[in-house]
Design an enzyme around this catalytic site. Structure first.
Site, PDB file in Angstrom:
ATOM      1  N   GLU A 288     -10.514  -7.147  -4.892  1.00 28.67           N
ATOM      2  CA  GLU A 288     -10.698  -8.010  -3.634  1.00 28.67           C
ATOM      3  C   GLU A 288     -12.207  -8.045  -2.733  1.00 28.67           C
ATOM      4  O   GLU A 288     -11.933  -7.172  -1.850  1.00 28.67           O
ATOM      5  CB  GLU A 288      -9.196  -7.735  -2.963  1.00 28.67           C
ATOM      6  CG  GLU A 288      -8.977  -8.758  -1.442  1.00 28.67           C
ATOM      7  CD  GLU A 288      -8.029  -8.585  -1.209  1.00 28.67           C
ATOM      8  OE1 GLU A 288      -6.552  -7.994  -1.560  1.00 28.67           O
ATOM      9  OE2 GLU A 288      -7.537  -8.457  -0.179  1.00 28.67           O
TER      10      GLU A 288
ATOM     11  N   ASP B 202      -0.480 -12.606   1.391  1.00 28.00           N
ATOM     12  CA  ASP B 202      -1.447 -11.446   2.822  1.00 28.00           C
ATOM     13  C   ASP B 202      -1.402 -12.016   4.196  1.00 28.00           C
ATOM     14  O   ASP B 202      -2.037 -12.551   4.711  1.00 28.00           O
ATOM     15  CB  ASP B 202      -2.636 -10.641   2.192  1.00 28.00           C
ATOM     16  CG  ASP B 202      -2.949  -9.896   3.109  1.00 28.00           C
ATOM     17  OD1 ASP B 202      -2.623  -9.177   3.743  1.00 28.00           O
ATOM     18  OD2 ASP B 202      -4.497  -8.950   2.166  1.00 28.00           O
TER      19      ASP B 202
ATOM     20  N   HIS C 225     -11.086 -14.046   3.915  1.00 25.31           N
ATOM     21  CA  HIS C 225     -12.018 -13.040   3.153  1.00 25.31           C
ATOM     22  C   HIS C 225     -13.434 -14.286   3.253  1.00 25.31           C
ATOM     23  O   HIS C 225     -14.339 -13.861   3.124  1.00 25.31           O
ATOM     24  CB  HIS C 225     -11.840 -12.442   2.183  1.00 25.31           C
ATOM     25  CG  HIS C 225     -10.876 -11.232   2.659  1.00 25.31           C
ATOM     26  ND1 HIS C 225     -10.016 -10.511   1.607  1.00 25.31           N
ATOM     27  CD2 HIS C 225     -10.088 -11.028   3.455  1.00 25.31           C
ATOM     28  CE1 HIS C 225      -9.411  -9.367   2.052  1.00 25.31           C
ATOM     29  NE2 HIS C 225      -9.350  -9.771   3.366  1.00 25.31           N
TER      30      HIS C 225
ATOM     31  N   ASP D 298      -4.848 -13.690  -2.672  1.00 25.53           N
ATOM     32  CA  ASP D 298      -4.286 -13.663  -1.813  1.00 25.53           C
ATOM     33  C   ASP D 298      -3.902 -14.624  -0.421  1.00 25.53           C
ATOM     34  O   ASP D 298      -5.088 -15.205  -0.043  1.00 25.53           O
ATOM     35  CB  ASP D 298      -4.968 -12.454  -0.491  1.00 25.53           C
ATOM     36  CG  ASP D 298      -4.383 -10.990  -1.033  1.00 25.53           C
ATOM     37  OD1 ASP D 298      -3.681 -10.693  -1.978  1.00 25.53           O
ATOM     38  OD2 ASP D 298      -4.861  -9.748  -0.630  1.00 25.53           O
TER      39      ASP D 298
ATOM     40  N   ASP E  12       2.216   1.986   3.130  1.00 31.09           N
ATOM     41  CA  ASP E  12       3.339   0.980   4.413  1.00 31.09           C
ATOM     42  C   ASP E  12       4.596   1.272   4.124  1.00 31.09           C
ATOM     43  O   ASP E  12       5.183   1.120   4.698  1.00 31.09           O
ATOM     44  CB  ASP E  12       3.063  -0.510   3.808  1.00 31.09           C
ATOM     45  CG  ASP E  12       1.842  -1.172   3.586  1.00 31.09           C
ATOM     46  OD1 ASP E  12       0.513  -0.604   4.386  1.00 31.09           O
ATOM     47  OD2 ASP E  12       2.017  -1.997   2.527  1.00 31.09           O
TER      48      ASP E  12
ATOM     49  N   GLU F  26      -9.032 -13.802  -1.444  1.00 28.10           N
ATOM     50  CA  GLU F  26      -7.958 -13.847  -0.661  1.00 28.10           C
ATOM     51  C   GLU F  26      -8.899 -15.299   0.620  1.00 28.10           C
ATOM     52  O   GLU F  26      -9.781 -14.923   1.107  1.00 28.10           O
ATOM     53  CB  GLU F  26      -8.051 -12.591   0.623  1.00 28.10           C
ATOM     54  CG  GLU F  26      -7.740 -12.665   2.027  1.00 28.10           C
ATOM     55  CD  GLU F  26      -6.878 -11.510   2.800  1.00 28.10           C
ATOM     56  OE1 GLU F  26      -6.379 -10.937   1.587  1.00 28.10           O
ATOM     57  OE2 GLU F  26      -6.747 -11.206   4.090  1.00 28.10           O
TER      58      GLU F  26
ATOM     59  N   HIS G  23       0.873  -0.983   0.121  1.00 29.17           N
ATOM     60  CA  HIS G  23      -0.071  -0.122  -0.287  1.00 29.17           C
ATOM     61  C   HIS G  23       0.874   1.091  -0.194  1.00 29.17           C
ATOM     62  O   HIS G  23       2.138   0.852   0.837  1.00 29.17           O
ATOM     63  CB  HIS G  23      -0.738   0.061   1.325  1.00 29.17           C
ATOM     64  CG  HIS G  23      -2.016  -1.305   1.436  1.00 29.17           C
ATOM     65  ND1 HIS G  23      -1.646  -2.273   2.488  1.00 29.17           N
ATOM     66  CD2 HIS G  23      -3.160  -0.901   1.111  1.00 29.17           C
ATOM     67  CE1 HIS G  23      -2.183  -2.791   2.559  1.00 29.17           C
ATOM     68  NE2 HIS G  23      -3.770  -2.804   1.998  1.00 29.17           N
TER      69      HIS G  23
ATOM     70  N   ASP H 171      -5.395 -13.297   9.529  1.00 29.66           N
ATOM     71  CA  ASP H 171      -4.113 -13.105   8.296  1.00 29.66           C
ATOM     72  C   ASP H 171      -3.281 -14.003   8.871  1.00 29.66           C
ATOM     73  O   ASP H 171      -2.253 -13.548   8.898  1.00 29.66           O
ATOM     74  CB  ASP H 171      -3.891 -12.119   7.783  1.00 29.66           C
ATOM     75  CG  ASP H 171      -4.679 -11.226   7.547  1.00 29.66           C
ATOM     76  OD1 ASP H 171      -6.104 -11.875   6.907  1.00 29.66           O
ATOM     77  OD2 ASP H 171      -5.256 -10.123   6.790  1.00 29.66           O
TER      78      ASP H 171
ATOM     79  N   ASP I 186     -10.367 -11.753  10.663  1.00 28.44           N
ATOM     80  CA  ASP I 186      -9.261 -11.579   9.330  1.00 28.44           C
ATOM     81  C   ASP I 186      -8.049 -12.067   9.694  1.00 28.44           C
ATOM     82  O   ASP I 186      -7.617 -10.962  10.063  1.00 28.44           O
ATOM     83  CB  ASP I 186      -9.555 -10.728   8.533  1.00 28.44           C
ATOM     84  CG  ASP I 186      -9.058 -10.597   7.015  1.00 28.44           C
ATOM     85  OD1 ASP I 186      -8.263 -11.564   6.543  1.00 28.44           O
ATOM     86  OD2 ASP I 186      -8.749 -10.033   6.308  1.00 28.44           O
TER      87      ASP I 186
HETATM   88  C1  XLS Z   1      -8.189  -6.534   4.387  1.00 31.78           C
HETATM   89  C2  XLS Z   1      -6.501  -7.770   2.671  1.00 31.78           C
HETATM   90  C3  XLS Z   1      -5.692  -5.995   2.537  1.00 31.78           C
HETATM   91  C4  XLS Z   1      -5.870  -6.153   0.919  1.00 31.78           C
HETATM   92  C5  XLS Z   1      -4.800  -4.906   0.455  1.00 31.78           C
HETATM   93  O1  XLS Z   1      -7.876  -7.626   5.033  1.00 31.78           O
HETATM   94  O2  XLS Z   1      -6.939  -8.448   2.595  1.00 31.78           O
HETATM   95  O3  XLS Z   1      -5.223  -6.104   3.200  1.00 31.78           O
HETATM   96  O4  XLS Z   1      -5.171  -7.382   0.300  1.00 31.78           O
HETATM   97  O5  XLS Z   1      -5.213  -3.801   0.246  1.00 31.78           O
HETATM   98 NI    NI Z   2      -5.470  -9.248   1.038  1.00 30.34          NI
HETATM   99 NI    NI Z   3      -7.415  -9.369   4.091  1.00 34.43          NI
END
Ligand code: XLS
Ligand code: NI
Ligand code: NI
Length: 437
Positions: free
Chosen positions: A232, A339, A271, A296, A104, A268, A101, A309, A307
């Site tokens: 996404e 991700d 998600h 992702d 970041d 993802e 991003h 991750d 989430d």
């Molecule tokens: C958040 C998203 C984010 C996207 C990019 O849950 O996964 O990380 O991949 O903005």
């Molecule tokens: Ni993502």
């Molecule tokens: Ni995410």
């Protein structure tokens, strides 16, 4: 050159019998599967946000991550030093891609002009490091959700000025992505949704989102950026409802607003889980529409409802993912983008290596297993045979549009009843998959 990971050399493939935690057991970049190297099949990417900006904080406690190269300041120098470390990490890992991003990589300044200047300074360092290492940008994106100005969303904010700010920010992020020869650009609707319908004009907000995306498409053309645009999907978090809630909702939105030609989906895992779907479901929905762009790669926790991750380690999951990806022709511009973040309790820099090595090995195994299942052919044959009634006779007539309700009634009055159906053999097929895992 910096040496933040002094005691770690380039991660090597040592094969399944290796006991070295800093070696690949399955990911062998040059090894060919279905005629293509693993590197080209998987196109692994490291995400800047979790890996280099994640602090380990959670709603109940402060950050825990030890990142000795980072002085914690918002200075451009600190951000530049971080870039060098990031590329040292990715080079040693052997990841061919990364993703960011805008916020970041570079600190936000006092106003948009200053912020853009910061981003330009960092883009210069990113460019140098890309040239030095050959590591490429998988996609860039704009953070349109962290700053308080985005409290009500970005392009779906009730505040038109916020829409304008978001447009300016995305314009800049696209320019930097283009300059860094990014293979794509992603739109994730962080706060593009609502917390309560009591204060929300849903129709108007969705139209604004569509207008925003059309502006992006127009600017992409003007810029001459040839990378792939991705949406996404995610159903919720941070909002109660996000408009890009799942693959089907995204496809419907893109079709309704005449945007289908310009976007593919970035799916993802976590998600999909939040949407109440499996990852494979989302991949199949996107793939069937010719819109499967990138993934992702992460995973949630069965016992936590958000989430989380986490890095993907489940070989059953990666096998399912790779079966779908191979079926739809693989990743073209996209990649397997981690991700994912290390757990708050895994705070040493070396944990970043363990996490990525594990994810890459899990996907390499998934790839090999999926290729073996495809080579064996029994699964494919079973599915094909299951639909055999559509290949001839009445089925072929229906599929080719040569039969309507009246013809089907005549046919069925003559037959008296439908021919018996065969078993779905779910358990047999589950056993078949386990033969390969
Ligand atoms: C958040 C998203 C984010 C996207 C990019 O849950 O996964 O990380 O991949 O903005
Ligand atoms: Ni993502
Ligand atoms: Ni995410």
């Amino acid at each position: 050159m910096s040496a933040a990971f002094k005691n770690i050399t380039k991660i090597q493939y040592e094969g399944p019998t290796s006991r070295n935690p800093l070696a690949f057991k399955h990911y062998n970049a040059e090894e060919k599967v279905e005629g293509k190297t693993m590197r080209d099949h998987l196109r692994f990417a490291v995400v800047y946000w979790h890996t280099f900006r994640g602090t380990g904080s959670d709603p109940f406690g402060a950050g825990t991550m030890q990142r000795p190269w980072d002085d914690g300041s918002q200075s451009v120098e600190n951000a530049q030093r971080r870039v060098r470390v990031a590329f040292e990490f990715m080079e040693k890992l052997g990841a061919p891609f990364y993703a960011w991003h805008d916020r970041d990589v570079a600190p936000e300044g006092a106003n948009l002009r200053e912020t853009n200047k910061n981003l330009d300074a960092i883009a210069k360092t990113l460019k140098e490091e890309q040239a030095r290492t050959g590591i490429r940008l998988l996609w860039g994106t704009a953070n349109l959700f962290s700053h308080p100005r985005f409290v009500h969303g970005a392009s779906t904010s009730c505040n038109a000025d916020v829409f304008a700010f978001a447009a300016a920010q995305v314009k800049k992020a696209m320019e930097v992505t283009h300059d860094l020869k990014g293979a794509g650009y992603t739109f994730w609707g962080g706060r593009e949704g609502y917390m309560t319908l009591l204060n929300t004009d849903l129709k108007r907000e969705q139209e604004h989102l569509a207008r925003f995306l059309h502006m992006a498409v127009a600017y992409k053309k003007k810029l001459g950026f040839k990378g792939q645009f991705y949406i996404e999907p995610k159903p919720k978090e941070p909002t109660k409802h996000q408009y890009d809630s799942d693959a089907a909702a995204c496809l419907n939105f893109l079709r309704e607003h005449d945007l289908m030609d310009h976007f593919k989906l970035n799916i993802e895992t976590n998600h999909a889980t939040l949407a109440g779907h499996s990852m494979q479901h989302e991949l199949e929905v996107a793939g069937s529409a010719g819109a499967l762009g990138s993934i992702d790669a992460n995973t949630g926790d069965e016992l936590l409802g958000w989430d989380t991750d986490q890095f993907p380690t489940n070989v059953y999951l990666t096998t399912q993912i790779m079966l779908s990806l191979l079926k739809f022709g693989g990743l073209a511009t996209g990649g397997v983008n981690f991700d994912a973040k290390v757990r708050r309790e895994s705070f040493e820099p070396v944990d970043l290596f363990h996490a990525h090595i594990g994810g890459m090995d899990a996907f390499a195994r998934g790839l090999k297993t999926a290729a073996a299942i495809r080579k064996d052919g029994r699964l494919e044959t079973f599915v094909r045979d299951r639909y055999a009634s559509w290949d001839t006779g009445i089925g072929a007539k229906i599929e080719s549009g040569r039969a309507g309700f009246a013809e089907l009634e005549t046919y069925m009055l003559k037959q008296g009843d439908a021919a018996p159906s065969a078993s779905g053999r779910q358990e047999m097929l589950e056993n078949l998959i386990n033969e390969f895992i």
